[in-house]
Design an enzyme around this catalytic site. Sequence first.
Site, PDB file in Angstrom:
ATOM      1  N   ARG A 259     -27.414  18.843  -6.064  1.00 41.15           N
ATOM      2  CA  ARG A 259     -27.748  18.535  -7.459  1.00 41.15           C
ATOM      3  C   ARG A 259     -29.005  17.670  -7.551  1.00 41.15           C
ATOM      4  O   ARG A 259     -29.844  17.863  -8.430  1.00 41.15           O
ATOM      5  CB  ARG A 259     -26.582  17.817  -8.130  1.00 41.15           C
TER       6      ARG A 259
ATOM      7  N   ALA B 162     -15.837   3.430 -11.178  1.00 38.25           N
ATOM      8  CA  ALA B 162     -15.379   2.667 -12.344  1.00 38.25           C
ATOM      9  C   ALA B 162     -16.289   1.474 -12.630  1.00 38.25           C
ATOM     10  O   ALA B 162     -16.517   1.122 -13.793  1.00 38.25           O
ATOM     11  CB  ALA B 162     -13.945   2.197 -12.131  1.00 38.25           C
ATOM     12  N   VAL B 163     -16.812   0.848 -11.578  1.00 33.74           N
ATOM     13  CA  VAL B 163     -17.719  -0.291 -11.759  1.00 33.74           C
ATOM     14  C   VAL B 163     -19.030   0.182 -12.389  1.00 33.74           C
ATOM     15  O   VAL B 163     -19.552  -0.425 -13.330  1.00 33.74           O
ATOM     16  CB  VAL B 163     -17.988  -0.993 -10.412  1.00 33.74           C
TER      17      VAL B 163
ATOM     18  N   CYS C  76       9.756 -16.274  12.320  1.00 33.55           N
ATOM     19  CA  CYS C  76      10.741 -16.897  13.219  1.00 33.55           C
ATOM     20  C   CYS C  76      10.122 -17.675  14.371  1.00 33.55           C
ATOM     21  O   CYS C  76      10.833 -18.341  15.131  1.00 33.55           O
ATOM     22  CB  CYS C  76      11.690 -15.832  13.768  1.00 33.55           C
TER      23      CYS C  76
ATOM     24  N   CYS D 171      14.931 -12.434  14.100  1.00 31.41           N
ATOM     25  CA  CYS D 171      13.887 -12.661  13.097  1.00 31.41           C
ATOM     26  C   CYS D 171      14.427 -12.237  11.730  1.00 31.41           C
ATOM     27  O   CYS D 171      14.806 -11.075  11.537  1.00 31.41           O
ATOM     28  CB  CYS D 171      12.633 -11.858  13.443  1.00 31.41           C
TER      29      CYS D 171
ATOM     30  N   LYS E  57     -11.690  17.649 -12.335  1.00 38.91           N
ATOM     31  CA  LYS E  57     -13.013  17.187 -11.901  1.00 38.91           C
ATOM     32  C   LYS E  57     -12.912  16.787 -10.435  1.00 38.91           C
ATOM     33  O   LYS E  57     -12.425  15.710 -10.100  1.00 38.91           O
ATOM     34  CB  LYS E  57     -13.473  16.013 -12.756  1.00 38.91           C
TER      35      LYS E  57
END
EC number: 6.5.1.2
Length: 672
Positions: free
Chosen positions: A133, A31-32, A408, A429, A112
């Site tokens: 590839r 995404a970046v 606690c 706790c 995909k």
Amino acid sequence: MTHQQMLDLIQQLNDYSYAYHVKDEPIVPDAVYDRDYRQLQSIEAEHPEWIQADSPTQRVGEKPDSGFTNVAHTVPMLSLDNAFDNESLADFDQRIRKLLNAEQVTYCCEPKLDGLAISLRYEEGRLVRGVTRGDGLSGEDITSNIKTIYSVPLKLRTKTPPAVLEVRGEIYMPKEGFEKLNALAVEQGEKTFVNPRNAAAGSLRQLDPKVTAKRPLVMCAYSIGYVEGWEQPESHYAGLLQLSEWGFRTNDLMITAEGAQGCIDYYEKLNEKRASLSYDIDGIVYKVDQIALQNQLGFIARAPRWAIARKFPAQEEMTRILGVDFQVGRTGAITPVARLEPVFVGGVTVSNATLHNKDEIARLGVKVNDFVIVHRAGDVIPKVVQVVIDKRPENATEVVFPEACPVCGSDLEQVEGEAVIRCTGGLVCGAQLKESLKHFVSRKAMDIDGLGDKLIEQLVDQQLVKTPVDIFTLSEKKDTLLSMERMGQKSVEKLLASIEIAKSTQFNRFIYSLGIREVGEATARALTSYFTELDDLMAADQETLVEVEDVGPIVAQHVRLFFDQELNRDTIKGLLAAGVVWEKKQQVSADELPLSGKTYVVTGSLSQFSRDQVKDKLQALGAKVSGSVSAKTDCLVAGEKAGSKLTKAQSLNVPIIDEAGVIALLTEHGAI
């Protein structure tokens, strides 16, 4: 943006691309890269005179590393253009229809896969070469490694193969295999992989094929790249069906769809299923289905004009750690949680992510103010999976683990051999008490409707509930309940009625509700099938407990420790005194139950019973209920909108019954 800033952006994108395509070690999420790439495209559109020869928009990919022999592709393996929303997908469809002068176009829609693209060359039906590839024009010869993958046919299943066939596909690692591989790496003190794609890439590029052979890799074919001596089918979809007949794995979720709306509907349907799939997908590929139309449309500089990819919301994103908080769980486990600069990932805005434990902090090498990669998929809790070391700021500081319970103040302990550090405070706790009560009232435990998380926190904070027993005395505190936030007359009456109903439960639900460490639903059911009397279970020693199916030494130790604690025994006595009861069942050998040895899967929406109720009844009849369909599944119970599990069951010829069928089955054996 200035010309120099654009040059810096090109260099940054090229660095990202080199790490991803050449070294197989991504340094930022997709995404970046996509976001920065779109920014560069926009700048170049405004200033075409600034376009550089080394801009990633002017090329397909990177040159391969020198560790393997370089081989040219007969037909280039090009990239795909991307659509990022419904509008851009509709624009793509409009362009295609305009170019073809067509009212409607049929598309082949495929998941995909998030793996590594490869090309397989067959001559006279036999595999002769497997190539990565690479840069799209040439790649690395990894034939020896490819041959170790069982889903790659070494010989086509046909007596009349094409003279030459090149098949394009994706090598990926299923989620389960990835988890097991990382667990083994941790056990052996080795470096773990960040994600399944990273694991698949690293496994495929091993110089020793024996290492690759041990990795759980899968190959899925997605197109015919080149062929000689055989007339290719008229459609892409038909070509994939032919590949399936020849022995290739193809994706059983691929479909053909009409027009942009059909493509959008498929996207939404698959996005819902995404998290439940056994493998990672990061989007959908749409291709004009008719080969003749593909040829008519042709290619642009770096991609086919007849295909486009649409990404799902990113499951990984980069952000910064602002600080680390420490949460206390039901069993006292201290979990470090990173506070983040809010980031949109996995379809939601994430501001916190788990760091799991102290060992994980050390393994990641994470520091406060670090830039990190955050992963979120479906309903899974977001987690930090990687530190971006290259972006570490000067003010990064070490994460300091607490020396006492942050809630606690009790001492902390770490059992030898365990990564988890725990608070020793128990129900003293407040955090442990709240989480224990949330578990106690949950749907699969005592199932007390109306007693939600916020109300439990209020009850504990006001000291109205200090143990699970106190829940059954709330009827004596009705006036106090009425004075609490969002608690009107009807809400209080409904809650008290639900508490009264919950007193009549099942033995296995009662044991599960106690929150014994390592005792989940299945183990609770196994224990209560073996010990039909509570006193017998509470008195059983470890040697007797391990005789129970699925109960090992560790579980037996936790069960024994739980019942040895006076506070727990007092709680059980108090619950029974408050009126908690269950119907006692006659002890029956598991082998004598009518569905013993059978494995069922329940999916889809049911109208007369919930899925959990059906599962409980099937298990009471001796069946094992699994969460996924496999060749070992004996029957799938499919309700409405059954989805991918139904598709997989059909492909494996697993017997399928609907809701009426399972009701008839349960009725036949007296379960309803």
